[in-house]
Design a protein around this motif. Structure first.
Motif, PDB file in Angstrom:
ATOM      1  N   UNK A 136      19.442 -62.419  44.500  1.00  0.00           N
ATOM      2  CA  UNK A 136      19.337 -61.555  43.334  1.00  0.00           C
ATOM      3  C   UNK A 136      19.151 -60.113  43.776  1.00  0.00           C
ATOM      4  N   UNK A 137      19.714 -59.223  42.995  1.00  0.00           N
ATOM      5  CA  UNK A 137      19.611 -57.783  43.268  1.00  0.00           C
ATOM      6  C   UNK A 137      18.822 -57.173  42.114  1.00  0.00           C
ATOM      7  N   UNK A 138      17.650 -56.642  42.409  1.00  0.00           N
ATOM      8  CA  UNK A 138      16.733 -56.160  41.383  1.00  0.00           C
ATOM      9  C   UNK A 138      16.831 -54.646  41.222  1.00  0.00           C
ATOM     10  N   UNK A 139      16.827 -54.195  39.976  1.00  0.00           N
ATOM     11  CA  UNK A 139      16.758 -52.772  39.685  1.00  0.00           C
ATOM     12  C   UNK A 139      15.305 -52.346  39.873  1.00  0.00           C
ATOM     13  N   UNK A 140      15.087 -51.373  40.743  1.00  0.00           N
ATOM     14  CA  UNK A 140      13.735 -50.912  41.016  1.00  0.00           C
ATOM     15  C   UNK A 140      13.085 -50.182  39.853  1.00  0.00           C
ATOM     16  N   UNK A 189      13.308 -53.442  36.656  1.00  0.00           N
ATOM     17  CA  UNK A 189      13.065 -54.818  37.082  1.00  0.00           C
ATOM     18  C   UNK A 189      13.995 -55.840  36.428  1.00  0.00           C
ATOM     19  N   UNK A 190      15.263 -55.478  36.258  1.00  0.00           N
ATOM     20  CA  UNK A 190      16.274 -56.433  35.827  1.00  0.00           C
ATOM     21  C   UNK A 190      16.945 -56.987  37.066  1.00  0.00           C
ATOM     22  N   UNK A 191      17.266 -58.287  37.026  1.00  0.00           N
ATOM     23  CA  UNK A 191      17.907 -58.939  38.161  1.00  0.00           C
ATOM     24  C   UNK A 191      19.410 -59.059  37.921  1.00  0.00           C
ATOM     25  N   UNK A 192      20.160 -58.892  38.986  1.00  0.00           N
ATOM     26  CA  UNK A 192      21.609 -59.036  38.921  1.00  0.00           C
ATOM     27  C   UNK A 192      22.052 -59.988  40.019  1.00  0.00           C
TER      28      UNK A 192
END
Length: 150
Positions: A125-129, A132-135
């Motif tokens: 998962x790639x998280x927006x810092x 905190x949304x995961x992609x």
């Protein structure tokens, strides 16, 4: 105490305080409902095992009067946990990127919390810092950052 004993808080409460005299289902019915819940039975079947209706059980669960553990995560729970929109989650389901649901209740897919925890451990998962949304893909994260955080 529940964490130390590796069980749920409701079981510890029952062990220490006993089952409250509510005129509800007997111990055998509760045990059968719990077995059915753990086996993945739909909530309607669990309600019947308790001598209850689904609407009444649903009301009791929402009010906290009744608890069914371990918890089943529904689609809305995943959206809250990972910050997904309904359309993003639908896309991930269609592409087969989410773990296989542990069951279906009516038309709703559900997962045991342990299934989602395990999937999250191995998924990249790639998280927006910032929010905190995961992609699931780095491309999705980049698009999100550009679109929302400029």
């Amino acid at each position: 105490m529940a964490a130390l004993s590796g069980t749920s808080a409701i079981v510890v409460s029952l062990a220490l305080d006993g089952r409250p005299a509510t005129g509800g289902p007997d111990d055998e019915a509760i045990a059968e409902a719990y077995r059915r819940w753990r086996a993945g039975a739909p909530r309607a079947e669990v309600a019947r095992a308790l001598g209850n209706t689904l609407p009444r059980l649903t009301k009791q669960l929402r009010s906290g009067e009744s608890v069914l553990e371990p918890r089943r995560l529904m689609g809305r729970d995943l959206r809250e946990r990972f910050g997904w929109t309904t359309s993003a989650q639908s896309l991930y389901v269609r592409k087969g990127l989410l773990p296989t649901p542990d069951g279906v209740d009516g038309t709703s897919r559900w997962w045991w919390e342990s299934t989602v925890d395990g999937w999250e451990q191995v998924a990249e998962l790639h998280w927006c810092g910032r929010c905190r949304h995961a992609f699931i893909s780095v491309v999705g994260l980049k698009e999100h950052r550009t679109r929302l955080h400029g």
